[in-house]
Design a protein around this motif. Structure first.
Motif, PDB file in Angstrom:
ATOM      1  N   ASN A 124       0.806  -1.211   0.000  1.00 42.96           N
ATOM      2  CA  ASN A 124       0.000   0.000   0.000  1.00 42.96           C
ATOM      3  C   ASN A 124       0.843   1.266   0.000  1.00 42.96           C
ATOM      4  N   SER A 141      -5.049   9.773   1.366  1.00 42.95           N
ATOM      5  CA  SER A 141      -4.416   8.477   1.572  1.00 42.95           C
ATOM      6  C   SER A 141      -5.207   7.408   0.816  1.00 42.95           C
ATOM      7  N   LYS A 143      -5.826   4.466   1.738  1.00 44.61           N
ATOM      8  CA  LYS A 143      -6.715   3.769   2.680  1.00 44.61           C
ATOM      9  C   LYS A 143      -8.063   4.476   2.770  1.00 44.61           C
ATOM     10  N   TYR A 146     -10.019   4.002  -0.443  1.00 41.49           N
ATOM     11  CA  TYR A 146     -10.493   2.612  -0.533  1.00 41.49           C
ATOM     12  C   TYR A 146     -11.767   2.438   0.294  1.00 41.49           C
ATOM     13  N   LYS A 147     -11.770   3.031   1.503  1.00 45.88           N
ATOM     14  CA  LYS A 147     -12.950   2.942   2.365  1.00 45.88           C
ATOM     15  C   LYS A 147     -14.109   3.744   1.779  1.00 45.88           C
TER      16      LYS A 147
END
Length: 306
Positions: A124, A141, A143, A146-147
């Motif tokens: 990642n 980010s 992350k 992605y969420k």
């Protein structure tokens, strides 16, 4: 036991002296080290204690303490101190082999966990270069994106083209609706076009341009984050396909909006921005069906009067 910690400001010397509880302070310190505490002691700060155990279980109690920032700390009568708590019953100690086995298992577990963490982090890992600090807008980010897109699931897909795919998302912390353009690895819109879009659109501000909120780079993936346009692109209304057709006033407002955006790009910004890819699929419609120009992947910058 009793412990004295003294500091000689003139000599810049710390002395530590240790003795049994009912013995007076010895003349010779157990430890003496040159240290300039003037670089450490602040005008207002806390004084505290810490302790640690060795291979065997042990308990530490502080029954009394005295502190003075200038001069000798006040002494106290050891006999007036509270008694030590009753000692806990000693449990049967585990054997040496059991302890070694547990330590070995812990080391293996930590090693495996650490290796997995490093591999996952590398997977990642995001790319950062010097030009991003100067030109780049807000960086998201991977992350969080992605969420926001629920893992870039197909149900969040808004559209797809030669550049890759666009997903709808919601930033949970602010409830902000976004559109994430995920440039594919084999896309013709590569790094050069990606950088052009960040540099040009990242600093543009106009009501008829799709606002670039930020971006993300992860390994070979390039992601651009925009304001979400609820009514999609204009090309979807060019042929009805079951959609209600646009009335003339709406069409005129869209055309006028695109023209206003182009006037800003050509005449009103600090540089001239040549979009070079004006077409219906690059005109996005907000909730009021106002036309907004997007996709600056082929844009070029030049100075005025050139």
């Amino acid at each position: 036991m009793q412990l004295w910690i003294d500091y000689d400001e003139a000599e810049k010397l710390v002395n530590v002296t240790l003795a049994p509880a009912r013995m007076s302070k010895p003349n010779r310190p157990l430890l003496s080290t040159p240290t300039d505490l003037s670089q450490i002691i602040l005008g207002s700060m806390y004084v505290g204690f810490t302790s640690a155990t060795g291979t065997l279980v042990s308990y530490h109690y502080i029954l009394g303490w005295s502190f003075n920032r200038s001069g000798q700390a006040q002494s106290f009568d050891v006999s007036s101190l509270p008694r030590l708590p009753l000692r806990m019953e000693r449990k049967e100690k585990p054997g040496v082999m059991t302890i070694i086995s547990l330590i070995a298992a812990a080391v293996v577990l930590v090693t495996i966990t650490g290796a997995a963490y490093i591999l996952r982090r590398k997977k990642n890992e995001e790319i950062r270069e010097d030009w991003e600090r100067e030109y780049g807008p807000h960086r998201f980010s991977y992350k969080n994106l992605y969420k926001a897109t629920k893992g870039f699931k197909d149900e969040q897909l808004l559209g797809a083209g030669g550049f890759g795919k666009v997903y709808r998302g919601v930033i949970s912390s602010s409830n902000l609706q976004i559109a994430v353009k995920k440039v594919s690895h084999d896309s013709k819109q590569g790094m050069k076009e990606f950088v052009a879009e960040i540099i040009s659109l990242g600093r543009l501000r106009h009501r008829n341009l799709v606002q670039l909120l930020g971006y993300c780079r992860r390994r070979g993936e390039l992601l651009l984050v925009y304001d979400y346009m609820p009514n999609g692109s204009l090309d979807k209304f060019s042929y009805s396909n079951g959609r209600p057709s646009l009335d003339w006033l709406t069409r005129f407002r869209i055309i006028r909006g695109v023209a206003s955006g182009l006037l800003y790009l050509h005449e009103e910004w600090e540089q001239v921005v040549l979009h070079r890819d004006i077409k219906a699929s690059n005109v996005l419609l907000d909730a009021e069906f106002n036309g907004r120009l997007g996709d600056f992947g082929l844009a070029r910058l030049c100075d005025h009067d050139t």
